[in-house]
Design a protein around this motif. Structure first.
Motif, mmCIF file in Angstrom:
data_model
loop_
_atom_site.group_PDB
_atom_site.id
_atom_site.type_symbol
_atom_site.label_atom_id
_atom_site.label_comp_id
_atom_site.label_asym_id
_atom_site.label_seq_id
_atom_site.Cartn_x
_atom_site.Cartn_y
_atom_site.Cartn_z
ATOM 1 N N PHE A 251 0.861 -1.189 0.000
ATOM 2 C CA PHE A 251 0.000 0.000 0.000
ATOM 3 C C PHE A 251 0.890 1.230 0.000
ATOM 4 C CE2 PHE A 251 -2.067 3.443 2.443
ATOM 5 C CZ PHE A 251 -3.089 3.725 1.542
ATOM 6 N N THR A 253 0.872 5.687 -0.574
ATOM 7 C CA THR A 253 0.160 6.943 -0.823
ATOM 8 C C THR A 253 0.899 7.748 -1.894
ATOM 9 O OG1 THR A 253 1.386 7.785 1.064
ATOM 10 C CG2 THR A 253 -0.916 7.210 1.427
ATOM 11 N N VAL A 333 8.132 -1.654 9.418
ATOM 12 C CA VAL A 333 6.898 -1.945 8.689
ATOM 13 C C VAL A 333 6.028 -2.815 9.597
ATOM 14 C CG1 VAL A 333 5.911 -3.065 6.664
ATOM 15 C CG2 VAL A 333 7.981 -1.679 6.463
ATOM 16 N N MET A 343 6.696 -0.727 -0.653
ATOM 17 C CA MET A 343 7.757 -0.414 -1.614
ATOM 18 C C MET A 343 8.517 0.743 -0.962
ATOM 19 S SD MET A 343 5.558 1.614 -4.495
ATOM 20 C CE MET A 343 5.852 3.382 -4.643
ATOM 21 N N VAL A 345 10.925 3.952 -0.959
ATOM 22 C CA VAL A 345 11.380 5.008 -1.863
ATOM 23 C C VAL A 345 12.255 5.956 -1.051
ATOM 24 C CG1 VAL A 345 10.665 6.796 -3.482
ATOM 25 C CG2 VAL A 345 9.202 4.794 -3.139
ATOM 26 N N ASP A 349 11.189 9.574 1.185
ATOM 27 C CA ASP A 349 10.596 9.167 2.465
ATOM 28 C C ASP A 349 11.700 9.094 3.527
ATOM 29 O OD1 ASP A 349 8.082 7.685 3.793
ATOM 30 O OD2 ASP A 349 9.918 6.672 4.402
ATOM 31 N N ARG A 351 11.958 7.598 6.547
ATOM 32 C CA ARG A 351 12.337 6.299 7.129
ATOM 33 C C ARG A 351 13.110 5.455 6.126
ATOM 34 N NH1 ARG A 351 6.432 4.693 8.721
ATOM 35 N NH2 ARG A 351 6.295 5.589 6.649
ATOM 36 N N ARG A 419 -6.191 4.267 9.670
ATOM 37 C CA ARG A 419 -5.264 3.976 10.751
ATOM 38 C C ARG A 419 -6.001 3.273 11.912
ATOM 39 N NH1 ARG A 419 -0.294 4.660 10.967
ATOM 40 N NH2 ARG A 419 -0.329 5.534 8.883
HETATM 41 C C1 ANZ Z 1 6.009 4.519 -0.894
HETATM 42 C C2 ANZ Z 1 6.227 5.882 -0.444
HETATM 43 C C3 ANZ Z 1 6.979 6.879 -1.008
HETATM 44 C C4 ANZ Z 1 5.510 6.159 0.722
HETATM 45 C C5 ANZ Z 1 7.048 8.093 -0.418
HETATM 46 C C6 ANZ Z 1 5.544 7.353 1.359
HETATM 47 C C7 ANZ Z 1 6.311 8.336 0.799
HETATM 48 P P1 ANZ Z 1 -0.048 6.989 5.563
HETATM 49 O O1 ANZ Z 1 -0.036 8.298 4.878
HETATM 50 O O2 ANZ Z 1 0.149 7.069 7.015
HETATM 51 O O3 ANZ Z 1 -1.200 6.099 5.146
HETATM 52 N N1 ANZ Z 1 3.450 2.218 4.708
HETATM 53 C C8 ANZ Z 1 2.468 1.512 4.137
HETATM 54 N N2 ANZ Z 1 2.162 0.429 4.862
HETATM 55 C C9 ANZ Z 1 2.989 0.456 5.932
HETATM 56 C C10 ANZ Z 1 3.175 -0.413 7.033
HETATM 57 N N3 ANZ Z 1 2.442 -1.530 7.164
HETATM 58 N N4 ANZ Z 1 4.102 -0.098 7.949
HETATM 59 C C11 ANZ Z 1 4.864 1.020 7.798
HETATM 60 N N5 ANZ Z 1 4.734 1.860 6.762
HETATM 61 C C12 ANZ Z 1 3.815 1.592 5.834
HETATM 62 O O4 ANZ Z 1 1.272 6.221 5.091
HETATM 63 C C13 ANZ Z 1 1.309 5.497 3.907
HETATM 64 C C14 ANZ Z 1 2.758 5.225 3.592
HETATM 65 O O5 ANZ Z 1 3.354 4.546 4.692
HETATM 66 C C15 ANZ Z 1 2.899 4.337 2.390
HETATM 67 O O6 ANZ Z 1 3.308 5.080 1.247
HETATM 68 C C16 ANZ Z 1 4.120 3.485 2.737
HETATM 69 O O7 ANZ Z 1 5.211 4.245 2.263
HETATM 70 C C17 ANZ Z 1 4.102 3.452 4.245
HETATM 71 F F1 ANZ Z 1 7.754 9.064 -0.955
HETATM 72 O O8 ANZ Z 1 4.939 4.038 -0.086
HETATM 73 B B1 ANZ Z 1 4.745 4.899 1.066
#
Ligand code: ANZ
Length: 583
Positions: A251, A253, A333, A343, A345, A349, A351, A419
């Motif tokens: 998943f 965003t 995660v 995924m 990035v 991001d 973290r 959440r």
């Molecule tokens: C790639 C990405 C690129 C993300 C980027 C963020 C920034 P919110 O907004 O709180 O919903 N994520 C997804 N599932 C997760 C999990 N089980 N444990 C920890 N982190 C998780 O956060 C959504 C973002 O949190 C997702 O988008 C994912 O990182 C991370 F420039 O994907 B993102």
């Protein structure tokens, strides 16, 4: 000259006795007395009856509401201004354990103290409507509401991780655990899967969020609820695992950043981890997974903490550019959010950036930062770069383009996440509502018939878990514990109890009809008294108690639409009570 002195002990107790004798603040129960008269329902957050008695915060709020209640009476309103006791819970149980007396005795003692203190201040409550969440004629209906939720699939049993303290043989709350130890004794605490009742509050996430608009509460409280529910709009993207038939979903965003996904991360508990880990990496992964099990979500997601993780040996195929990217396992995660896999990035991001720097993983920018930007992740807007068909588009347009592209290729779909988690509704305690359920020998769960409610707490010898770690109710005699149905099937009663939040989810409704023995409250009373006109309570309950109460309130619609109570159909109960919060 005569000296006037005010002697509170003489004057106040004289009038308080007269109020008491004449029931000066009695709210009429008879609907005839309601006709043609406006109502005003003024609600105080009821106190948790710990041994300490009132604290200064109680009379502070109660004084304000009392002034208004007296004014409304003088203005000709029928005023409902009740008081009661939130009287199950751990503090009382601990006192009972220490003094070796029944928690009901501690509760009575505490309530007497609270009542006496409140009366002494001279508040104008209708004492004929006093309720107590731990009295069987109240918790009968808490159990009944639970059964309604269960019948509608809103209560279910699941294996969930809890804080288990082997030395004490009990489950602890998150607040009682620090650095993997029980705060009071220092005994080690581990995470353990236990079968627990859960309430499906997530099924109401969207309604709880939308209907915040209809609730007349301070904006700050509403905002806390919005954040707690945490709606997040994104995309689920499918990744194939290289050289296998397996695939997984993440998943995100930020679908616009897919070209910059240089590795993937799985939560340690993810079911695919074992299968995809290569033999060379197996022992390292196993050791990491074992270690992660003992950490709470809070510890795992602490931004300040050093990133840890381990390579699985497997690779995923990035669906945007078909590149093979390594799959890691890391505790930042969480299994309980999204799909439990991400995924990563690093360029956009925080973290992921830190993780990539720690483990020397590639970083590819997909958003062009300003020219003077340093060696850090860039979270701002800008034109897409290194991103094939997205190059030049801003973040929003890139997100939309990528989502369309993924959907058209069958590699992803737009998805909303919350959440908010389902509500862990079991406690391994004595002093709470017993669940009105029985587990039969073949494993099926049976509701106790409504005619047999309340399921009363049985006497037990000690208010402690059994030596083999079962909840205190497992100490009850077989007369209580074991059930034989008329057809001969045997079963055993549930030995967990409900959390303290259960009784406080609906107390404002019981006040309207506090002694009703045939219904939780009557439709008639509810038509007249609801919604609450003014409520004063602490802001510390903004996201637990007040969200739980809103959830249960919405569930009453279920009851409203059930044939037995179809007269609820047009009732105001469908709306949130209009509550006001101080603080
Ligand atoms: C790639 C990405 C690129 C993300 C980027 C963020 C920034 P919110 O907004 O709180 O919903 N994520 C997804 N599932 C997760 C999990 N089980 N444990 C920890 N982190 C998780 O956060 C959504 C973002 O949190 C997702 O988008 C994912 O990182 C991370 F420039 O994907 B993102």
């Amino acid at each position: 000259m005569q000296k006037h002195t005010y002697d509170p002990a003489a004057i106040e107790s004289k009038w308080q006795n007269i109020w008491e004798e004449r029931k000066a603040f009695r709210t009429p129960d008879d609907p005839k007395a309601w006709e043609g008269k406006p109502k005003y329902y003024i609600l105080d957050m009821f106190p948790y009856t710990s041994g300490a008695g009132l604290h200064i915060g109680h009379p502070e709020g109660y004084t304000a509401t009392d002034v208004l209640a007296r004014m409304r009476r003088m203005q000709g309103y029928n005023v409902l201004h009740p008081m009661g006791w939130d009287s199950f819970g751990l503090t009382i149980e601990r006192t009972a354990e220490r003094e070796n007396i029944h928690p009901a005795i501690v509760t009575r003692r505490n309530i007497d103290k609270f009542r006496q203190q409140i009366k002494q201040i001279g508040f104008s409550y209708d004492w004929d409507r006093e309720i107590s969440t731990s009295s069987p004629d109240y918790y009968k209906w808490t159990q009944w509401i639970f059964l309604k939720l269960y019948e509608k699939g809103l209560a279910y049993l699941a294996d969930v991780p809890v804080n288990w303290c082997p030395a004490l043989g009990t489950v602890l709350s998150n607040e009682e655990v620090k650095d993997g130890k029980y705060v009071e004794t220092g005994d080690p605490v581990e995470r353990r899967l236990m079968r627990q009742w859960m309430l499906k509050i997530t099924a109401y996430a969207d309604r709880l969020l939308k209907d915040i608009e209809e609730v007349d509460w301070p904006e700050g409280i509403k905002e806390m609820q919005r954040n707690w529910i945490g709606k997040s709009e994104g995309v689920e993207v499918d990744f194939a695992i290289k050289d296998t038939d397996a695939s997984f979903t993440v998943f995100t965003t930020r679908p616009d950043t897919l070209f910059g996904a240089t590795y993937c991360v799985f939560a340690p508990e993810h079911p695919l981890v074992e299968q995809m880990t290569t033999d060379a990496q197996r022992s390292a992964v196993q050791a990491y997974v074992d270690e992660a099990r003992n950490k709470t979500d809070l510890q795992r997601t602490d931004l300040a903490k050093e990133k840890t993780g381990v390579f699985t040996g497997a690779y995923a195929i990035n669906p945007a550019n078909d590149k093979a990217v390594p799959i890691w396992v890391a505790d930042y995660v969480l299994m309980g959010y999204g799909t439990g896999a991400i995924m990563a990035v690093p360029a956009e991001d925080d973290r992921d950036w830190e993780f990539a720097k720690t483990f020397d993983l590639p970083i590819v920018r997909t958003v062009q930062p300003p020219s003077d930007f340093g060696d850090e992740p860039y979270l701002g807007d800008g034109p897409s770069i290194n991103s094939g068909f997205l190059n030049g588009l801003n973040i929003q347009d890139s997100k939309e383009r990528m989502t369309e592209w993924l959907e058209s290729k069958g590699k992803g779909k737009a998805q909303v996440q919350y959440r908010l988690r389902d509500w862990l509704f079991s406690r391994q305690r004595y002093w709470g509502e017993p669940f009105p359920t029985v587990q039969l020998e073949d494993g099926t769960i049976m509701s106790v018939p409504e005619s047999e409610l309340p399921v009363e707490l049985p006497p037990i010898d000690e208010y402690k878990p059994t030596p083999d770690g079962k909840p205190p109710l497992a100490r009850a005699s077989d007369d209580w514990l074991m059930i034989t149905l008329p057809d001969g099937r045997k079963g055993v009663r549930e030995t967990n109890t409900m959390p303290q939040w259960a009784g406080s989810c609906w107390y404002y409704l019981r006040y309207m009809d506090a002694h009703n023995a045939t219904e939780a409250w009557s439709a008639e009373a509810e038509h007249y008294w609801m919604p609450v006109d003014l409520y004063v309570g602490g802001a510390e309950h903004a996201v637990l108690h007040l969200l739980y109460a809103r959830f249960w309130h919405k569930c009453y619609m279920i009851v409203a639409l059930s044939p037995q109570r179809s007269h609820f159909k047009n009732s105001s109960i469908r709306h949130d009570p209009r509550l006001f919060l101080s603080g």
